[in-house]
Enzyme design. Sequence first.
Site, PDB file in Angstrom:
ATOM      1  N   HIS A 198      37.662  49.855  43.700  1.00  0.00           N
ATOM      2  CA  HIS A 198      36.241  49.540  43.814  1.00  0.00           C
ATOM      3  C   HIS A 198      35.531  50.347  44.891  1.00  0.00           C
ATOM      4  O   HIS A 198      34.334  50.586  44.811  1.00  0.00           O
ATOM      5  CB  HIS A 198      36.041  48.036  43.976  1.00  0.00           C
ATOM      6  CG  HIS A 198      36.238  47.326  42.680  1.00  0.00           C
ATOM      7  ND1 HIS A 198      37.410  46.701  42.353  1.00  0.00           N
ATOM      8  CD2 HIS A 198      35.438  47.238  41.587  1.00  0.00           C
ATOM      9  CE1 HIS A 198      37.315  46.220  41.127  1.00  0.00           C
ATOM     10  NE2 HIS A 198      36.132  46.533  40.637  1.00  0.00           N
ATOM     11  N   ARG A 307      26.965  44.854  38.862  1.00  0.00           N
ATOM     12  CA  ARG A 307      28.101  44.211  39.547  1.00  0.00           C
ATOM     13  C   ARG A 307      27.547  43.327  40.667  1.00  0.00           C
ATOM     14  O   ARG A 307      27.337  43.805  41.784  1.00  0.00           O
ATOM     15  CB  ARG A 307      29.038  45.263  40.144  1.00  0.00           C
ATOM     16  CG  ARG A 307      29.834  46.063  39.139  1.00  0.00           C
ATOM     17  CD  ARG A 307      30.785  47.004  39.871  1.00  0.00           C
ATOM     18  NE  ARG A 307      31.803  47.555  39.007  1.00  0.00           N
ATOM     19  CZ  ARG A 307      31.737  48.748  38.431  1.00  0.00           C
ATOM     20  NH1 ARG A 307      30.697  49.517  38.617  1.00  0.00           N
ATOM     21  NH2 ARG A 307      32.722  49.188  37.662  1.00  0.00           N
ATOM     22  N   ARG A 343      26.294  40.936  35.236  1.00  0.00           N
ATOM     23  CA  ARG A 343      27.609  40.309  35.197  1.00  0.00           C
ATOM     24  C   ARG A 343      27.708  39.281  36.316  1.00  0.00           C
ATOM     25  O   ARG A 343      27.333  39.570  37.452  1.00  0.00           O
ATOM     26  CB  ARG A 343      28.677  41.388  35.391  1.00  0.00           C
ATOM     27  CG  ARG A 343      30.075  40.811  35.424  1.00  0.00           C
ATOM     28  CD  ARG A 343      31.116  41.878  35.444  1.00  0.00           C
ATOM     29  NE  ARG A 343      31.300  42.462  36.755  1.00  0.00           N
ATOM     30  CZ  ARG A 343      32.161  43.447  37.009  1.00  0.00           C
ATOM     31  NH1 ARG A 343      32.870  43.975  36.029  1.00  0.00           N
ATOM     32  NH2 ARG A 343      32.297  43.933  38.218  1.00  0.00           N
ATOM     33  N   GLU A 443      38.857  43.024  29.278  1.00  0.00           N
ATOM     34  CA  GLU A 443      39.510  43.758  30.362  1.00  0.00           C
ATOM     35  C   GLU A 443      41.015  43.553  30.386  1.00  0.00           C
ATOM     36  O   GLU A 443      41.707  44.111  31.231  1.00  0.00           O
ATOM     37  CB  GLU A 443      38.943  43.311  31.714  1.00  0.00           C
ATOM     38  CG  GLU A 443      37.430  43.417  31.775  1.00  0.00           C
ATOM     39  CD  GLU A 443      36.878  43.194  33.163  1.00  0.00           C
ATOM     40  OE1 GLU A 443      36.808  44.161  33.922  1.00  0.00           O
ATOM     41  OE2 GLU A 443      36.505  42.049  33.479  1.00  0.00           O
ATOM     42  N   ASN A 466      38.452  50.074  33.294  1.00  0.00           N
ATOM     43  CA  ASN A 466      39.159  50.219  34.583  1.00  0.00           C
ATOM     44  C   ASN A 466      40.259  49.171  34.670  1.00  0.00           C
ATOM     45  O   ASN A 466      41.379  49.450  35.080  1.00  0.00           O
ATOM     46  CB  ASN A 466      38.195  50.022  35.754  1.00  0.00           C
ATOM     47  CG  ASN A 466      37.031  50.977  35.698  1.00  0.00           C
ATOM     48  OD1 ASN A 466      37.112  51.997  35.042  1.00  0.00           O
ATOM     49  ND2 ASN A 466      35.945  50.638  36.364  1.00  0.00           N
ATOM     50  N   ASP A 467      39.913  47.950  34.273  1.00  0.00           N
ATOM     51  CA  ASP A 467      40.912  46.890  34.302  1.00  0.00           C
ATOM     52  C   ASP A 467      41.808  46.927  33.076  1.00  0.00           C
ATOM     53  O   ASP A 467      42.997  46.652  33.166  1.00  0.00           O
ATOM     54  CB  ASP A 467      40.227  45.519  34.407  1.00  0.00           C
ATOM     55  CG  ASP A 467      39.883  45.218  35.853  1.00  0.00           C
ATOM     56  OD1 ASP A 467      40.753  45.404  36.712  1.00  0.00           O
ATOM     57  OD2 ASP A 467      38.738  44.815  36.118  1.00  0.00           O
ATOM     58  N   ARG A 477      45.301  49.307  39.927  1.00  0.00           N
ATOM     59  CA  ARG A 477      44.290  50.368  39.899  1.00  0.00           C
ATOM     60  C   ARG A 477      43.943  50.909  41.281  1.00  0.00           C
ATOM     61  O   ARG A 477      43.334  51.968  41.403  1.00  0.00           O
ATOM     62  CB  ARG A 477      43.013  49.880  39.185  1.00  0.00           C
ATOM     63  CG  ARG A 477      42.353  48.717  39.877  1.00  0.00           C
ATOM     64  CD  ARG A 477      41.277  48.098  39.022  1.00  0.00           C
ATOM     65  NE  ARG A 477      39.955  48.640  39.301  1.00  0.00           N
ATOM     66  CZ  ARG A 477      38.836  48.159  38.789  1.00  0.00           C
ATOM     67  NH1 ARG A 477      38.869  47.138  37.939  1.00  0.00           N
ATOM     68  NH2 ARG A 477      37.682  48.681  39.097  1.00  0.00           N
ATOM     69  N   CYS A 514      31.895  49.849  29.709  1.00  0.00           N
ATOM     70  CA  CYS A 514      31.226  50.061  31.002  1.00  0.00           C
ATOM     71  C   CYS A 514      32.217  50.475  32.087  1.00  0.00           C
ATOM     72  O   CYS A 514      31.861  50.547  33.255  1.00  0.00           O
ATOM     73  CB  CYS A 514      30.450  48.821  31.425  1.00  0.00           C
ATOM     74  SG  CYS A 514      31.487  47.382  31.694  1.00  0.00           S
TER      75      CYS A 514
HETATM   76  C1  PEP Z   1      36.077  47.593  34.520  1.00  0.00           C
HETATM   77  O1  PEP Z   1      37.070  46.910  34.805  1.00  0.00           O
HETATM   78  O2  PEP Z   1      36.142  48.601  33.807  1.00  0.00           O
HETATM   79  C2  PEP Z   1      34.751  47.224  35.039  1.00  0.00           C
HETATM   80  C3  PEP Z   1      33.663  47.828  34.626  1.00  0.00           C
HETATM   81  O3  PEP Z   1      34.701  46.267  35.997  1.00  0.00           O
HETATM   82  P1  PEP Z   1      35.121  46.548  37.525  1.00  0.00           P
HETATM   83  O4  PEP Z   1      35.360  48.027  37.675  1.00  0.00           O
HETATM   84  O5  PEP Z   1      34.021  46.078  38.384  1.00  0.00           O
HETATM   85  O6  PEP Z   1      36.364  45.740  37.668  1.00  0.00           O
HETATM   86 MG    MG Z   2      36.773  44.986  35.726  1.00  0.00          MG
END
Ligand code: PEP
Ligand code: MG
Length: 591
Positions: A198, A307, A343, A443, A466-467, A477, A514
């Site tokens: 993050h 976010r 979100r 996710e 990402n998740d 990650r 996203c």
């Molecule tokens: C993701 O997991 O791809 C996402 C957009 O949420 P975050 O990166 O805030 O976990």
């Molecule tokens: Mg996420």
Amino acid sequence: MELSVNLTNSFQGIAVSPGIGIGRVMKLAGPGNVAPERLSIGDSGIEAELERLRCAITATADQLLSLQNELRRKLNNLDADIFEAHLMLVRDRTFVGEIEKRIKEEKCNAEYALYEALEHFQKVFATIRDEYLRERSLDLRDVGARLMENLTDVRDVMKGLDDSRVIVAASLTPSETARLDTSRVLGFVLETGSVTSHTAILARSLNLPAVVGVPGISLANLTGADKLIIDGFSGRVIVNPDSRTEEAYRLKARAADEFQARMKADNALPPETVDGFTVPLALNLDSACCDFSQLKGAGISGIGLVRTEFMFLNPHHHPTEEEQFEIYKKLLIDAGDLSVVIRTMDIGGDKVAAGITTLNEENPFLGLRGIRLALRERKDLFKAQLRALLRAGVYGNLHIMLPMVSSVTELWETREIIDELCCELQEQGLEHVRELPLGAMIETPGAALIAGELSRICDFFSIGTNDLVQYTRAIDRGNEHVSYLYHPAHPSVLQLIKKTVEGAKEGGIPVAVCGQMAADPALAVLLVGLGVNELSMVESAVPLVRRAIRSVSMYETVQAAEAALKCARAADVEEIVAGLLKTRFPEVAEL
Ligand code: PEP
Ligand code: MG
């Protein structure tokens, strides 16, 4: 463009946010970070440092008290006294006196005095025979870390500096990053992290170069006197460059800016494939308090992800319903007709702050995170946020999205809460919307596999790649040691995206992506071929992705996706999409 560099004064990390930063070092200390820099404060600085120490002690005691109260509430008074020992320590005259003595005698900054005092007491504890007493050193470490965090309020670290700096630290939490005075930051060099940690996400949305995964040993000897070049394209960091190297990097920075400007010139053109299919592009915002008037020029269809959790990461204040209402209302008014997907707070994992939860989880990414924390641990915060959203919804085209959904029950429960809150708002005579599109983030592999069921009880999906990559590939990650395995194009991930798209079709709902995958031009093209309806990304990625979409046909993207789904390795998939993009959009190779 790769520049030749004298390797003796440079080191290699992982590039996670593009751009070039050139400037002197600002080393951040803090829990888990390197030893704080020793600053000489002279006689005149002593009183100010003592005052900072007093403030940090008060803040620490306040936090411990509120944690104790919170725990009392939950445990019916039992066992909440575990914080009593911490409270006693932070007020202990011997402990505090030792830090004060060092500030006065050594004329040094409070962080350094605290660090030295902690080292001193740890040594003393280590010699104690009594096991119970020896274990108290753990309490000391805990309190010391909390005190250090309060002392090293990242908002203050740039104060008193007359120039902007490159931040160097062992680690930096998202909450620390969010609280930095970023107008004075030239970039980040960190020991830990990866592309989708993050902190990296924040660096990209702040348009600041960042390199992570740099060996601690390379950072250990850096001081505020050192100058760094940080190359967020290649991951190289150069210490005290000679003038020729510096000039070469300044040219590289200029070329990159010119390339971005050329790409941006197309912002007015629709994101349409050559055979006429439109792929709406939306923005990811890491703060709901942004100046949207500037972003409207980006040629986007809306905001695909806000976010909101970053608002909750300030340990000193969590936004109230009223404050949130004003922030969301302004964002919606500024956005006009454009759709805005907000979100709900995705707290947990690496996004934690003092005062949100008393849990100390072994595996926070597999723990009470996102919607789980909202429903089980902090329903109070969740309800306040939903009330603020329902009220703000009157002012624009609002969609609510839930993070980390892994079961239909979480959607049902949220719908019930929303119904209850609507009745409450009605009784209180507060204007609000009753019907808002409710979306689920996909996710986890589990959510993708039940996408068909989920699609019948929500209004849209957004895939958080990402998740999804993290959970599918079993790769933390934020862990630089396994980032070599972090491949969004891995066929296992693609299969789950396909499954999500098929599930969405069953319920007749749209699917967006996203996660960072949508911001990569080649992978964005692949997502289009897999049937994704919208791509949402950080603003700086929009021009390139638009160009990529405008240079291919839908037919080609579908063919590439079909070929990709047959592959066994991410490298084979990457070759397919890179090959397609290079023939259609050769400039992409300039990157
Ligand atoms: C993701 O997991 O791809 C996402 C957009 O949420 P975050 O990166 O805030 O976990
Ligand atoms: Mg996420």
